[in-house]
Design a protein around this motif. Structure first.
Motif, PDB file in Angstrom:
ATOM      1  N   ARG A 108       0.810  -1.221   0.000  1.00  0.00           N
ATOM      2  CA  ARG A 108       0.000   0.000   0.000  1.00  0.00           C
ATOM      3  C   ARG A 108       0.845   1.274   0.000  1.00  0.00           C
ATOM      4  O   ARG A 108       0.320   2.359  -0.155  1.00  0.00           O
ATOM      5  N   TRP A 109       2.174   1.146   0.134  1.00  0.00           N
ATOM      6  CA  TRP A 109       3.056   2.316   0.061  1.00  0.00           C
ATOM      7  C   TRP A 109       3.535   2.586  -1.366  1.00  0.00           C
ATOM      8  O   TRP A 109       4.300   3.522  -1.596  1.00  0.00           O
ATOM      9  N   ARG A 110       3.077   1.806  -2.306  1.00  0.00           N
ATOM     10  CA  ARG A 110       3.506   1.978  -3.707  1.00  0.00           C
ATOM     11  C   ARG A 110       3.249   3.415  -4.155  1.00  0.00           C
ATOM     12  O   ARG A 110       2.182   3.968  -3.937  1.00  0.00           O
ATOM     13  N   GLY A 111       4.261   4.009  -4.764  1.00  0.00           N
ATOM     14  CA  GLY A 111       4.142   5.368  -5.279  1.00  0.00           C
ATOM     15  C   GLY A 111       4.418   6.453  -4.263  1.00  0.00           C
ATOM     16  O   GLY A 111       4.436   7.630  -4.599  1.00  0.00           O
ATOM     17  N   LEU A 112       4.636   6.077  -3.000  1.00  0.00           N
ATOM     18  CA  LEU A 112       4.919   7.056  -1.952  1.00  0.00           C
ATOM     19  C   LEU A 112       6.418   7.138  -1.694  1.00  0.00           C
ATOM     20  O   LEU A 112       7.133   6.144  -1.822  1.00  0.00           O
ATOM     21  N   GLY A 168       9.221   9.412   3.178  1.00  0.00           N
ATOM     22  CA  GLY A 168       8.678  10.481   4.013  1.00  0.00           C
ATOM     23  C   GLY A 168       7.156  10.506   4.017  1.00  0.00           C
ATOM     24  O   GLY A 168       6.528  10.729   5.057  1.00  0.00           O
ATOM     25  N   GLU A 169       6.556  10.285   2.843  1.00  0.00           N
ATOM     26  CA  GLU A 169       5.092  10.257   2.757  1.00  0.00           C
ATOM     27  C   GLU A 169       4.518   9.055   3.503  1.00  0.00           C
ATOM     28  O   GLU A 169       3.506   9.181   4.200  1.00  0.00           O
ATOM     29  N   ALA A 170       5.163   7.897   3.361  1.00  0.00           N
ATOM     30  CA  ALA A 170       4.708   6.716   4.100  1.00  0.00           C
ATOM     31  C   ALA A 170       4.851   6.949   5.600  1.00  0.00           C
ATOM     32  O   ALA A 170       3.962   6.578   6.383  1.00  0.00           O
ATOM     33  N   MET A 171       5.939   7.593   6.015  1.00  0.00           N
ATOM     34  CA  MET A 171       6.162   7.887   7.429  1.00  0.00           C
ATOM     35  C   MET A 171       5.083   8.831   7.972  1.00  0.00           C
ATOM     36  O   MET A 171       4.615   8.648   9.096  1.00  0.00           O
ATOM     37  N   GLN A 231       4.378   4.344  12.774  1.00  0.00           N
ATOM     38  CA  GLN A 231       4.732   3.123  13.519  1.00  0.00           C
ATOM     39  C   GLN A 231       5.023   1.960  12.577  1.00  0.00           C
ATOM     40  O   GLN A 231       5.941   1.165  12.809  1.00  0.00           O
ATOM     41  N   ALA A 232       4.268   1.871  11.497  1.00  0.00           N
ATOM     42  CA  ALA A 232       4.501   0.794  10.532  1.00  0.00           C
ATOM     43  C   ALA A 232       5.847   0.975   9.839  1.00  0.00           C
ATOM     44  O   ALA A 232       6.590   0.006   9.648  1.00  0.00           O
ATOM     45  N   VAL A 233       6.180   2.207   9.469  1.00  0.00           N
ATOM     46  CA  VAL A 233       7.472   2.459   8.818  1.00  0.00           C
ATOM     47  C   VAL A 233       8.609   2.155   9.788  1.00  0.00           C
ATOM     48  O   VAL A 233       9.596   1.524   9.413  1.00  0.00           O
ATOM     49  N   ALA A 266       8.614   0.010  12.201  1.00  0.00           N
ATOM     50  CA  ALA A 266       8.714  -1.449  12.319  1.00  0.00           C
ATOM     51  C   ALA A 266       9.390  -2.044  11.091  1.00  0.00           C
ATOM     52  O   ALA A 266      10.227  -2.946  11.209  1.00  0.00           O
ATOM     53  N   TRP A 267       9.061  -1.528   9.913  1.00  0.00           N
ATOM     54  CA  TRP A 267       9.644  -2.021   8.668  1.00  0.00           C
ATOM     55  C   TRP A 267      11.138  -1.719   8.595  1.00  0.00           C
ATOM     56  O   TRP A 267      11.929  -2.547   8.155  1.00  0.00           O
ATOM     57  N   LEU A 268      11.530  -0.532   9.054  1.00  0.00           N
ATOM     58  CA  LEU A 268      12.947  -0.160   9.046  1.00  0.00           C
ATOM     59  C   LEU A 268      13.757  -0.976  10.058  1.00  0.00           C
ATOM     60  O   LEU A 268      14.926  -1.259   9.840  1.00  0.00           O
ATOM     61  N   ALA A 269      13.120  -1.350  11.157  1.00  0.00           N
ATOM     62  CA  ALA A 269      13.822  -2.058  12.232  1.00  0.00           C
ATOM     63  C   ALA A 269      13.934  -3.561  11.995  1.00  0.00           C
ATOM     64  O   ALA A 269      14.881  -4.191  12.460  1.00  0.00           O
ATOM     65  N   ASP A 270      12.973  -4.133  11.272  1.00  0.00           N
ATOM     66  CA  ASP A 270      12.932  -5.586  11.119  1.00  0.00           C
ATOM     67  C   ASP A 270      12.936  -5.955   9.640  1.00  0.00           C
ATOM     68  O   ASP A 270      11.955  -5.713   8.933  1.00  0.00           O
ATOM     69  N   PRO A 271      14.017  -6.559   9.131  1.00  0.00           N
ATOM     70  CA  PRO A 271      14.087  -6.894   7.706  1.00  0.00           C
ATOM     71  C   PRO A 271      13.062  -7.942   7.264  1.00  0.00           C
ATOM     72  O   PRO A 271      12.860  -8.148   6.079  1.00  0.00           O
ATOM     73  N   ARG A 272      12.382  -8.578   8.226  1.00  0.00           N
ATOM     74  CA  ARG A 272      11.357  -9.570   7.883  1.00  0.00           C
ATOM     75  C   ARG A 272       9.940  -8.975   7.901  1.00  0.00           C
ATOM     76  O   ARG A 272       8.985  -9.646   7.528  1.00  0.00           O
ATOM     77  N   ALA A 273       9.815  -7.725   8.336  1.00  0.00           N
ATOM     78  CA  ALA A 273       8.508  -7.081   8.477  1.00  0.00           C
ATOM     79  C   ALA A 273       7.849  -6.869   7.121  1.00  0.00           C
ATOM     80  O   ALA A 273       8.493  -6.462   6.164  1.00  0.00           O
ATOM     81  N   ARG A 274       6.534  -7.142   7.082  1.00  0.00           N
ATOM     82  CA  ARG A 274       5.734  -6.940   5.869  1.00  0.00           C
ATOM     83  C   ARG A 274       4.527  -6.073   6.200  1.00  0.00           C
ATOM     84  O   ARG A 274       3.417  -6.348   5.778  1.00  0.00           O
ATOM     85  N   VAL A 275       4.753  -5.028   6.944  1.00  0.00           N
ATOM     86  CA  VAL A 275       3.672  -4.198   7.474  1.00  0.00           C
ATOM     87  C   VAL A 275       2.903  -3.436   6.400  1.00  0.00           C
ATOM     88  O   VAL A 275       1.789  -2.985   6.640  1.00  0.00           O
ATOM     89  N   HIS A 276       3.447  -3.286   5.223  1.00  0.00           N
ATOM     90  CA  HIS A 276       2.799  -2.528   4.154  1.00  0.00           C
ATOM     91  C   HIS A 276       2.035  -3.423   3.186  1.00  0.00           C
ATOM     92  O   HIS A 276       1.446  -2.945   2.220  1.00  0.00           O
TER      93      HIS A 276
END
Length: 117
Positions: free
Chosen positions: A3-7, A10-13, A18-20, A22-32
């Motif tokens: 769902r962050w496609r095209g963003l 900074g826009e996703a953040m 919180q989702a961004v 988590a995604w930056l902290a965990d290489p296995r995260a699929r929060v988007h």
């Protein structure tokens, strides 16, 4: 990127801080809803490993900096967090040599011309 496609990041953040995080902290995260960073690195590396290994064979791949960063993490067998520390400039050249399982990064020196003042 799900769902962050095209963003931009900074826009996703701004939308989902919180989702961004988590995604930056965990290489296995699929929060988007897309692939994780680890899946992305593995996918790019899998493509790299399928390239022909014939003697003298050269392949030129034109790719986004994000793809080059993923390839470098894979080639160097670096931790996924290294991805965020690689500064790959648009229109730059990156050279890897070798074959599946035995990749190397080649750094070519840039000869600077003296500046005149």
């Amino acid at each position: 990127m799900g769902r962050w496609r095209g963003l931009t990041l900074g826009e996703a953040m701004a939308r989902e801080p919180q989702a961004v995080d988590a995604w930056l902290a965990d290489p296995r995260a699929r929060v988007h809803g897309g692939e994780s960073m680890l899946e992305f690195i593995t996918r790019v590396g899998g493509w790299l490993d399928t390239r022909p290994v014939e003697d003298g064979c050269r392949i030129v791949a034109v790719a986004e900096p994000s793809v080059i960063r993923a390839a470098l993490v894979y080639v160097l067998k670096a931790p996924p967090a290294t991805y965020w520390n690689l500064d790959v400039r648009p229109l730059s050249t990156t050279t890897v040599t070798g074959r599946a399982g035995r990749w190397s990064l080649r750094l070519d020196g840039v000869s600077a011309q003296p500046t005149r003042t």
